[in-house]
Design an enzyme around this catalytic site. Sequence first.
Site, PDB file in Angstrom:
ATOM      1  N   GLU A   1       6.169  13.419  24.719  1.00 47.96           N
ATOM      2  CA  GLU A   1       7.174  13.014  23.739  1.00 47.96           C
ATOM      3  C   GLU A   1       8.588  13.299  24.253  1.00 47.96           C
ATOM      4  O   GLU A   1       8.919  14.430  24.594  1.00 47.96           O
ATOM      5  CB  GLU A   1       6.906  13.719  22.413  1.00 47.96           C
ATOM      6  CG  GLU A   1       5.672  13.145  21.713  1.00 47.96           C
ATOM      7  CD  GLU A   1       5.207  13.980  20.537  1.00 47.96           C
ATOM      8  OE1 GLU A   1       4.418  13.468  19.752  1.00 47.96           O
ATOM      9  OE2 GLU A   1       5.623  15.143  20.424  1.00 47.96           O
TER      10      GLU A   1
ATOM     11  N   THR B   1      -1.004   7.136  18.772  1.00 52.07           N
ATOM     12  CA  THR B   1      -0.191   7.636  17.646  1.00 52.07           C
ATOM     13  C   THR B   1       1.277   7.613  18.079  1.00 52.07           C
ATOM     14  O   THR B   1       1.931   6.583  17.982  1.00 52.07           O
ATOM     15  CB  THR B   1      -0.618   9.049  17.192  1.00 52.07           C
ATOM     16  OG1 THR B   1      -0.595   9.924  18.304  1.00 52.07           O
ATOM     17  CG2 THR B   1      -2.012   9.012  16.582  1.00 52.07           C
TER      18      THR B   1
ATOM     19  N   SER C   1       7.328  13.091   8.092  1.00 49.24           N
ATOM     20  CA  SER C   1       7.987  12.528   6.913  1.00 49.24           C
ATOM     21  C   SER C   1       8.361  11.065   7.135  1.00 49.24           C
ATOM     22  O   SER C   1       8.122  10.506   8.171  1.00 49.24           O
ATOM     23  CB  SER C   1       9.216  13.356   6.553  1.00 49.24           C
ATOM     24  OG  SER C   1       9.913  13.735   7.718  1.00 49.24           O
TER      25      SER C   1
ATOM     26  N   THR D   1      -5.594  16.172  26.642  1.00 48.53           N
ATOM     27  CA  THR D   1      -5.410  14.930  25.920  1.00 48.53           C
ATOM     28  C   THR D   1      -5.961  15.113  24.527  1.00 48.53           C
ATOM     29  O   THR D   1      -6.860  15.911  24.299  1.00 48.53           O
ATOM     30  CB  THR D   1      -6.158  13.763  26.561  1.00 48.53           C
ATOM     31  OG1 THR D   1      -5.779  12.576  25.876  1.00 48.53           O
ATOM     32  CG2 THR D   1      -7.665  13.931  26.482  1.00 48.53           C
TER      33      THR D   1
ATOM     34  N   ASN E   1       9.668  15.322  16.855  1.00 47.93           N
ATOM     35  CA  ASN E   1       8.830  16.295  16.164  1.00 47.93           C
ATOM     36  C   ASN E   1       9.510  16.940  14.967  1.00 47.93           C
ATOM     37  O   ASN E   1       8.866  17.659  14.205  1.00 47.93           O
ATOM     38  CB  ASN E   1       8.347  17.359  17.145  1.00 47.93           C
ATOM     39  CG  ASN E   1       7.307  16.772  18.072  1.00 47.93           C
ATOM     40  OD1 ASN E   1       6.259  16.357  17.616  1.00 47.93           O
ATOM     41  ND2 ASN E   1       7.624  16.697  19.355  1.00 47.93           N
TER      42      ASN E   1
ATOM     43  N   LYS F   1      -5.414   8.634  24.853  1.00 53.06           N
ATOM     44  CA  LYS F   1      -4.184   8.657  24.064  1.00 53.06           C
ATOM     45  C   LYS F   1      -3.719  10.110  23.977  1.00 53.06           C
ATOM     46  O   LYS F   1      -4.505  11.048  24.112  1.00 53.06           O
ATOM     47  CB  LYS F   1      -4.398   8.067  22.676  1.00 53.06           C
ATOM     48  CG  LYS F   1      -5.319   8.820  21.752  1.00 53.06           C
ATOM     49  CD  LYS F   1      -4.711   9.968  21.010  1.00 53.06           C
ATOM     50  CE  LYS F   1      -3.412   9.562  20.362  1.00 53.06           C
ATOM     51  NZ  LYS F   1      -2.770  10.810  19.795  1.00 53.06           N
TER      52      LYS F   1
END
Lengths: 413, 413
Positions: A285, A158, A413, A195, A408, A184
């Site tokens: 991230e 993702t 959106s 995870t 994030n 992932k």
Amino acid sequence: MSASVSPLAPKSYPEMPLVRGVRMATAAAGIKYKGRTDVLLMVFDKPAAVAGVFTKSKCPSAPVDFCRSNLSHGVARAVVVNSGNANAFTGIKGKAATALTAKSASEAVGCGENEVYLASTGVIGEPLDATKFAGVLGDMNKTATGDFWQEAAKAIMTTDTYPKVATRTAKIGGVKVTINGIAKGAGMIAPDMATMLSFVVTDADISSSVLQSMLSAGVEPSFNSMTVDSDTSTSDTLMLFATGAASADGQKQIADANDPALASFREALNALLKDLAIQVARDGEGATKMLEITVTGAESDAAAKTIALSIANSPLVKTAAAGEDANWGRIVMAVGKAGEAADRDKLAIWFGDIRVAVNGERDPGYSEEAASAVMKGQDIPVKVELGLGSGKATVWTCDLTKEYVAINGDYRS
Amino acid sequence: MSASVSPLAPKSYPEMPLVRGVRMATAAAGIKYKGRTDVLLMVFDKPAAVAGVFTKSKCPSAPVDFCRSNLSHGVARAVVVNSGNANAFTGIKGKAATALTAKSASEAVGCGENEVYLASTGVIGEPLDATKFAGVLGDMNKTATGDFWQEAAKAIMTTDTYPKVATRTAKIGGVKVTINGIAKGAGMIAPDMATMLSFVVTDADISSSVLQSMLSAGVEPSFNSMTVDSDTSTSDTLMLFATGAASADGQKQIADANDPALASFREALNALLKDLAIQVARDGEGATKMLEITVTGAESDAAAKTIALSIANSPLVKTAAAGEDANWGRIVMAVGKAGEAADRDKLAIWFGDIRVAVNGERDPGYSEEAASAVMKGQDIPVKVELGLGSGKATVWTCDLTKEYVAINGDYRS
């Protein structure tokens, strides 16, 4: 999938060998993403033994409920994984979606619905249109092949910036067996589990109960020892399958978790789980730094882990790392807030090999320059010695950057 | 002190009335900052009753140790607060610094060292040069005046973008009494405690034990119900002093915590504590939004608070707020990870008056536009109904922005 690859990505990927007994295919079912694969089918032509560890969330996704319920059956023939939609918090529609997906998979592969395992990852709360799988699973079963691990890892991504694969070999009673895994996960990553999704397959012949025992133990020092942002997914799923194909080479089935013939396999499995877990942490991230936090001298291993995770989850520690600031005072803060026994005046702290604090105060030989040099590296080892007992633990995390906030702040959106 | 004031700062400040029996002065002792005041002296010419609540950190600062030890004495004559250096994790030097500061204050004011209270805020781990206080405290005592609340609030700021003051009046047995308070704190803010430093003074005549009882209860729904970043300071200090000056108006001393004459005072004190706590949350580092999170229908009030704080501390919830994203799936995630009882299919979630989820799925009447409109506001009410029991709690937090990362990525350097 992010536009740019994490600076902490592996420099090279291993050649993934075949694991006899499993075939894979991917497809673009158009769940959410355009122009990329988003569904993975794994097929075990002969029934595989199976074990699983799932999120501890009190609000698990529909696929987690589905897998938990099938696990008692102990046999796997197919796994369907999609990215783009987590099918989590989708009410009765969620259950309908897992039922329909299982039905489609069982028809495609020719197995019982209770031999199917499902995992979904992506947005929470949006109904998943499972009719999209019906059209692709039959073709996927026809084209599925064993040499497909990299592609499989890509299809389940993702916000990951790179696919995560790992492989190990081991010997059981003199017979060589292989273990391959994919994973992932990049955000909403925390114990337990760490995870979102990981699937590990071996050609060894091992019973489901022994697999479960090894997996439940192996998850603690690996996936349950790393955190990106302390947030726990509703979908976390780690599964281990054993096809048993190595029995053709004379490997005798292992049905006892204490069988000494398992030693090499257990070691290889644990190494593979740790490898995958660290790959996930390194893809946190927005991450630019990897922190390995070791706590020693705690009253117990559990206390050491609580303190290590308190440090790893502290936004102030993580932002200091992002700023390459050797701010050891924030380490003290995080030790103090963990709630486990600590004696301020016995604490010692290292960044890399540089001891920055000892006996409850700044190290007499403290060098800002030397400490800062460690912080400028990509990998930052942090060590805390509590001086109370022999409990120890190591956890992994990444820094907290503006990029994490950006990713994030507009993910949905 | 930040260059720009938080967008969530109060639009106006209250006129702070005098509280008879307390005088204050500030000075620029040059602890860390240049060109601003950094030390506050509060003087009680007659011994004041005193109560305190401190950080639960296992590694508290030297001033916290010092205050805790003096508190049993039950009487206060002087308070010395400095900003710029927390005197935390400074080993035996830290204890020497508190001893020297107390000695300087006792000489300046003419009281016992065990009638002095100390608080320090700022960098952790740097030795505090307490000799700097000796030169200023004598003059400060001479110039100290009762009309000095705003200046006092300013002197104790660190990364705060605005000073925090609040005032209330109450009646005890028909006699009017006043309560004034100041607070500071903007980062490293979490239960328990939620402010780094807060000092509240009343002219009421109330015994130390009754003050302590009211303060310990009052801190729960106020300072202990708000969080900026889940990090807990080693220095958190909330103190309440009662000068007893209202006895001149005929107020009879209150020595029983159950005295019904306390009702008005308790209500005013709780309102003041909540006022100050919310001011601190609204000054969260980098904050652009304020979230008021209410959880109802939990198995108990404690469970409701655990779940509310899990939501308030979730980086994914906080970054979604920063991005004005009505991402209610992350609320579900945070409910699920809290570990308290929750039934996915009974959950309902509101942003403002907009119900976005019900019965475990997206509200049938869900309007992205309506939910987004709430998220665009400066104040975002979030409500979660669990449907299990009657437990409820409300907590406050702010969003997580790139500015938070920037502030904390280079705070120390």
